[in-house]
Design a protein around this motif. Sequence first.
Motif, PDB file in Angstrom:
ATOM      1  N   GLN A 229       0.830  -1.205   0.000  1.00  0.00           N
ATOM      2  CA  GLN A 229       0.000   0.000   0.000  1.00  0.00           C
ATOM      3  C   GLN A 229       0.867   1.257   0.000  1.00  0.00           C
ATOM      4  OE1 GLN A 229      -2.957  -0.257   3.206  1.00  0.00           O
ATOM      5  NE2 GLN A 229      -4.502  -0.525   1.620  1.00  0.00           N
ATOM      6  N   GLY A 230       1.954   1.217   0.763  1.00  0.00           N
ATOM      7  CA  GLY A 230       2.876   2.347   0.773  1.00  0.00           C
ATOM      8  C   GLY A 230       3.492   2.567  -0.600  1.00  0.00           C
ATOM      9  N   GLU A 231       3.830   1.463  -1.258  1.00  0.00           N
ATOM     10  CA  GLU A 231       4.397   1.570  -2.599  1.00  0.00           C
ATOM     11  C   GLU A 231       3.369   2.154  -3.571  1.00  0.00           C
ATOM     12  OE1 GLU A 231       6.512  -1.272  -6.011  1.00  0.00           O
ATOM     13  OE2 GLU A 231       5.817  -2.135  -4.107  1.00  0.00           O
ATOM     14  N   ARG A 232       2.098   1.756  -3.429  1.00  0.00           N
ATOM     15  CA  ARG A 232       1.057   2.290  -4.311  1.00  0.00           C
ATOM     16  C   ARG A 232       0.907   3.803  -4.121  1.00  0.00           C
ATOM     17  NH1 ARG A 232      -5.058   0.145  -3.833  1.00  0.00           N
ATOM     18  NH2 ARG A 232      -4.771   1.001  -1.732  1.00  0.00           N
ATOM     19  N   LEU A 233       0.963   4.273  -2.884  1.00  0.00           N
ATOM     20  CA  LEU A 233       0.841   5.699  -2.619  1.00  0.00           C
ATOM     21  C   LEU A 233       1.973   6.487  -3.295  1.00  0.00           C
ATOM     22  CD1 LEU A 233      -0.201   5.745   1.154  1.00  0.00           C
ATOM     23  CD2 LEU A 233      -1.613   6.383  -0.815  1.00  0.00           C
ATOM     24  N   ILE A 234       3.176   5.914  -3.237  1.00  0.00           N
ATOM     25  CA  ILE A 234       4.324   6.595  -3.852  1.00  0.00           C
ATOM     26  C   ILE A 234       4.145   6.673  -5.362  1.00  0.00           C
ATOM     27  CG2 ILE A 234       6.792   6.377  -4.354  1.00  0.00           C
ATOM     28  CD1 ILE A 234       7.112   5.217  -1.517  1.00  0.00           C
ATOM     29  N   VAL A 235       3.723   5.554  -5.979  1.00  0.00           N
ATOM     30  CA  VAL A 235       3.522   5.541  -7.431  1.00  0.00           C
ATOM     31  C   VAL A 235       2.412   6.506  -7.831  1.00  0.00           C
ATOM     32  CG1 VAL A 235       2.794   4.129  -9.395  1.00  0.00           C
ATOM     33  CG2 VAL A 235       4.405   3.212  -7.715  1.00  0.00           C
ATOM     34  N   GLU A 236       1.330   6.533  -7.050  1.00  0.00           N
ATOM     35  CA  GLU A 236       0.232   7.452  -7.353  1.00  0.00           C
ATOM     36  C   GLU A 236       0.690   8.904  -7.234  1.00  0.00           C
ATOM     37  OE1 GLU A 236      -2.771   6.214  -4.603  1.00  0.00           O
ATOM     38  OE2 GLU A 236      -3.653   4.741  -5.981  1.00  0.00           O
TER      39      GLU A 236
END
Length: 248
Positions: A229-236
């Motif tokens: 989820q943290g990785e998704r936030l960074i990509v977004e």
Amino acid sequence: MARAIEIIEKEIQDLETQVKLLAEKLQKADSNYLECLALGVRQQLIMTAYYVCTQVYPEFFLKLSFSQTEQLQKHLKKIVIELQSQLLSLSQNSISALELKDPRELISWQKSLESNISNSLEIVSGEANLIIQKAGIFPPNVPSSLIEAASQIDRSSEAIASSPNLINIMVQNPEIPENGAPIITSVQAIQLRLADIEFNNSQIMSARHQIRHLLSQLSNLLREYQQIQGERLIVEAENAWRRSWFDE
């Protein structure tokens, strides 16, 4: 280089599927645990009450008539049946865990279930103590309010270790004798505790081990879930930056 958001979303979906499957296993394990607990708690509450009446305060218990003894035992059986019903109702309600796919929600739900179990044991312990006190088995100078609160006292604060499912209470007599030395009375009251109940029943202990094993798996999924989820936030965030950035 950041991974594509579609790949990350797919991994999150896979994790949520794993959590859903784990929730189903946990629901079955909880139901089994509560059924074992409902059976085992009857024996331990009755045996603890028996110990208080015959080993701790036999002199008070022997003053009861046959009919008074029958009434005492009848009331104890009644609250045990009510406790068993409460525990089994928690088992029936545990199906709600199947709707959870976020590991944080599932862990929170499990903590709530265990809190409800502890509250049920606390309530029935207080009821058992009041039944015993009304029968005249506890020392007469012990206030009812203290007996009622015995089930809520933190056992770790005790100066002297007590027997399983019992707690020692030190009571000071409000009337101070002429020599000025306060009279302290030690009272042993019922305090059902999951740790004691599990330790004294192999089936309940085995059921608890299964739940702990599943919770350990859930904790691992939670760490992985939070990381992705943290990785998704960074990509977004990176994508949002690029959408609004224009070279001059």
